[in-house]
Design a protein around this motif. Sequence first.
Motif, PDB file in Angstrom:
ATOM      1  N   PHE A   1       0.838  -1.195   0.000  1.00  0.00           N
ATOM      2  CA  PHE A   1       0.000   0.000   0.000  1.00  0.00           C
ATOM      3  C   PHE A   1       0.870   1.241   0.000  1.00  0.00           C
ATOM      4  CE2 PHE A   1      -3.994  -1.847   2.318  1.00  0.00           C
ATOM      5  CZ  PHE A   1      -4.003  -2.909   1.423  1.00  0.00           C
ATOM      6  N   SER A   2       0.356   2.296  -0.600  1.00  0.00           N
ATOM      7  CA  SER A   2       1.074   3.562  -0.628  1.00  0.00           C
ATOM      8  C   SER A   2       0.083   4.706  -0.388  1.00  0.00           C
ATOM      9  CB  SER A   2       1.777   3.741  -1.978  1.00  0.00           C
ATOM     10  OG  SER A   2       2.431   4.994  -2.026  1.00  0.00           O
ATOM     11  N   ILE A   3       0.421   5.569   0.572  1.00  0.00           N
ATOM     12  CA  ILE A   3      -0.449   6.697   0.888  1.00  0.00           C
ATOM     13  C   ILE A   3       0.161   7.963   0.308  1.00  0.00           C
ATOM     14  CG2 ILE A   3       0.630   7.154   3.146  1.00  0.00           C
ATOM     15  CD1 ILE A   3      -2.214   7.839   4.164  1.00  0.00           C
ATOM     16  N   SER A   4      -0.690   8.820  -0.210  1.00  0.00           N
ATOM     17  CA  SER A   4      -0.248  10.115  -0.720  1.00  0.00           C
ATOM     18  C   SER A   4      -1.321  11.137  -0.399  1.00  0.00           C
ATOM     19  CB  SER A   4       0.003  10.041  -2.222  1.00  0.00           C
ATOM     20  OG  SER A   4      -1.177   9.671  -2.919  1.00  0.00           O
ATOM     21  N   GLY A   5      -0.923  12.402  -0.380  1.00  0.00           N
ATOM     22  CA  GLY A   5      -1.889  13.427  -0.028  1.00  0.00           C
ATOM     23  C   GLY A   5      -1.519  14.779  -0.572  1.00  0.00           C
ATOM     24  N   ASP A   6      -2.490  15.661  -0.552  1.00  0.00           N
ATOM     25  CA  ASP A   6      -2.314  17.038  -0.999  1.00  0.00           C
ATOM     26  C   ASP A   6      -2.877  17.932   0.098  1.00  0.00           C
ATOM     27  OD1 ASP A   6      -2.495  19.564  -2.155  1.00  0.00           O
ATOM     28  OD2 ASP A   6      -2.809  18.744  -4.153  1.00  0.00           O
ATOM     29  N   ASN A   7      -1.992  18.584   0.848  1.00  0.00           N
ATOM     30  CA  ASN A   7      -2.480  19.375   1.982  1.00  0.00           C
ATOM     31  C   ASN A   7      -3.112  20.685   1.541  1.00  0.00           C
ATOM     32  OD1 ASN A   7      -0.099  20.559   1.223  1.00  0.00           O
ATOM     33  ND2 ASN A   7       0.646  20.877   3.300  1.00  0.00           N
ATOM     34  N   ARG A   8      -2.923  21.055   0.270  1.00  0.00           N
ATOM     35  CA  ARG A   8      -3.612  22.249  -0.212  1.00  0.00           C
ATOM     36  C   ARG A   8      -5.061  21.928  -0.556  1.00  0.00           C
ATOM     37  NH1 ARG A   8       0.417  23.457  -4.970  1.00  0.00           N
ATOM     38  NH2 ARG A   8       0.132  21.196  -5.025  1.00  0.00           N
ATOM     39  N   LYS A   9      -5.280  20.739  -1.054  1.00  0.00           N
ATOM     40  CA  LYS A   9      -6.631  20.311  -1.402  1.00  0.00           C
ATOM     41  C   LYS A   9      -7.287  19.526  -0.276  1.00  0.00           C
ATOM     42  CE  LYS A   9      -5.633  19.969  -6.344  1.00  0.00           C
ATOM     43  NZ  LYS A   9      -5.625  19.079  -7.540  1.00  0.00           N
ATOM     44  N   ASN A  10      -6.489  19.158   0.750  1.00  0.00           N
ATOM     45  CA  ASN A  10      -6.990  18.343   1.855  1.00  0.00           C
ATOM     46  C   ASN A  10      -7.589  17.036   1.361  1.00  0.00           C
ATOM     47  OD1 ASN A  10      -6.532  20.037   4.343  1.00  0.00           O
ATOM     48  ND2 ASN A  10      -7.615  21.492   3.032  1.00  0.00           N
ATOM     49  N   THR A  11      -6.789  16.361   0.565  1.00  0.00           N
ATOM     50  CA  THR A  11      -7.182  15.042   0.072  1.00  0.00           C
ATOM     51  C   THR A  11      -6.080  14.038   0.376  1.00  0.00           C
ATOM     52  OG1 THR A  11      -6.233  15.515  -2.105  1.00  0.00           O
ATOM     53  CG2 THR A  11      -8.567  15.992  -1.819  1.00  0.00           C
ATOM     54  N   VAL A  12      -6.470  12.804   0.517  1.00  0.00           N
ATOM     55  CA  VAL A  12      -5.511  11.731   0.746  1.00  0.00           C
ATOM     56  C   VAL A  12      -5.975  10.507  -0.034  1.00  0.00           C
ATOM     57  CG1 VAL A  12      -6.645  10.897   2.842  1.00  0.00           C
ATOM     58  CG2 VAL A  12      -4.204  10.448   2.480  1.00  0.00           C
ATOM     59  N   ASP A  13      -5.024   9.826  -0.652  1.00  0.00           N
ATOM     60  CA  ASP A  13      -5.304   8.620  -1.423  1.00  0.00           C
ATOM     61  C   ASP A  13      -4.554   7.432  -0.828  1.00  0.00           C
ATOM     62  OD1 ASP A  13      -5.203  10.374  -4.611  1.00  0.00           O
ATOM     63  OD2 ASP A  13      -6.837  10.098  -3.194  1.00  0.00           O
ATOM     64  N   LEU A  14      -5.111   6.271  -1.023  1.00  0.00           N
ATOM     65  CA  LEU A  14      -4.442   5.040  -0.618  1.00  0.00           C
ATOM     66  C   LEU A  14      -4.426   4.103  -1.821  1.00  0.00           C
ATOM     67  CD1 LEU A  14      -3.182   3.518   1.831  1.00  0.00           C
ATOM     68  CD2 LEU A  14      -5.411   2.415   2.107  1.00  0.00           C
ATOM     69  N   GLN A  15      -3.252   3.893  -2.385  1.00  0.00           N
ATOM     70  CA  GLN A  15      -3.084   2.952  -3.483  1.00  0.00           C
ATOM     71  C   GLN A  15      -2.802   1.580  -2.893  1.00  0.00           C
ATOM     72  OE1 GLN A  15      -3.411   3.378  -6.860  1.00  0.00           O
ATOM     73  NE2 GLN A  15      -3.132   1.153  -6.986  1.00  0.00           N
ATOM     74  N   MET A  16      -3.662   0.633  -3.199  1.00  0.00           N
ATOM     75  CA  MET A  16      -3.535  -0.708  -2.636  1.00  0.00           C
ATOM     76  C   MET A  16      -3.231  -1.695  -3.757  1.00  0.00           C
ATOM     77  SD  MET A  16      -6.700  -0.619   0.088  1.00  0.00           S
ATOM     78  CE  MET A  16      -7.946  -0.567  -1.202  1.00  0.00           C
ATOM     79  N   ASN A  17      -2.069  -2.296  -3.708  1.00  0.00           N
ATOM     80  CA  ASN A  17      -1.631  -3.275  -4.712  1.00  0.00           C
ATOM     81  C   ASN A  17      -1.473  -4.650  -4.069  1.00  0.00           C
ATOM     82  OD1 ASN A  17      -1.436  -1.162  -6.620  1.00  0.00           O
ATOM     83  ND2 ASN A  17       0.674  -0.739  -5.995  1.00  0.00           N
ATOM     84  N   SER A  18      -1.414  -5.644  -4.904  1.00  0.00           N
ATOM     85  CA  SER A  18      -1.225  -7.027  -4.440  1.00  0.00           C
ATOM     86  C   SER A  18      -2.202  -7.364  -3.317  1.00  0.00           C
ATOM     87  CB  SER A  18       0.221  -7.231  -3.957  1.00  0.00           C
ATOM     88  OG  SER A  18       1.142  -6.939  -4.981  1.00  0.00           O
ATOM     89  N   LEU A  19      -3.446  -7.030  -3.531  1.00  0.00           N
ATOM     90  CA  LEU A  19      -4.455  -7.218  -2.489  1.00  0.00           C
ATOM     91  C   LEU A  19      -4.660  -8.687  -2.162  1.00  0.00           C
ATOM     92  CD1 LEU A  19      -6.894  -4.438  -3.624  1.00  0.00           C
ATOM     93  CD2 LEU A  19      -5.969  -4.668  -1.316  1.00  0.00           C
ATOM     94  N   LYS A  20      -4.933  -8.937  -0.890  1.00  0.00           N
ATOM     95  CA  LYS A  20      -5.149 -10.281  -0.379  1.00  0.00           C
ATOM     96  C   LYS A  20      -6.559 -10.375   0.211  1.00  0.00           C
ATOM     97  CE  LYS A  20      -0.312 -10.420   1.144  1.00  0.00           C
ATOM     98  NZ  LYS A  20       0.585 -10.616   2.318  1.00  0.00           N
ATOM     99  N   PRO A  21      -7.111 -11.568   0.281  1.00  0.00           N
ATOM    100  CA  PRO A  21      -8.446 -11.703   0.899  1.00  0.00           C
ATOM    101  C   PRO A  21      -8.493 -11.128   2.308  1.00  0.00           C
ATOM    102  CG  PRO A  21      -7.913 -13.692  -0.299  1.00  0.00           C
ATOM    103  CD  PRO A  21      -6.682 -12.830  -0.337  1.00  0.00           C
ATOM    104  N   GLU A  22      -7.394 -11.215   3.040  1.00  0.00           N
ATOM    105  CA  GLU A  22      -7.381 -10.674   4.410  1.00  0.00           C
ATOM    106  C   GLU A  22      -7.385  -9.154   4.457  1.00  0.00           C
ATOM    107  OE1 GLU A  22      -5.323 -12.961   3.064  1.00  0.00           O
ATOM    108  OE2 GLU A  22      -3.255 -12.748   3.867  1.00  0.00           O
TER     109      GLU A  22
END
Length: 114
Positions: free
Chosen positions: A68-89
């Motif tokens: 997983f990788s988190i990124s954000g923009d404090n000017r726009k007050n947004t945050v994203d979470l990129q989730m790769n290689s997802l597992k059932p858990e």
Amino acid sequence: QVQLVESGGGLVQAGGSLRLSCAASGRTFSIYNMGWFRQAPGKEREFVARITWSGGTTDYADSVKGRFSISGDNRKNTVDLQMNSLKPEDTAVYYCAANVARYWGQGTQVTVSS
């Protein structure tokens, strides 16, 4: 008050990817970090990832490091979470949070099928 709205959840097969987004509104000037928690059925809510606006530092739970990788923009007050290689858990309701979980979004469901 700060309002948080998530988007981007859904159903994906194991090994796939999803991207979650969260947008903050309201007293956004008071936000100093944003992040993600998740809660699987029958389990307690747990920390996933966090980004701090000052310095842009990030933290991850051991269970998602490298996937997983988190990124954000404090000017726009947004945050994203990129989730790769997802597992059932990884299946859970994912919640956006701000200021060490003082504020919460309504949650978005992520389901990973095997």
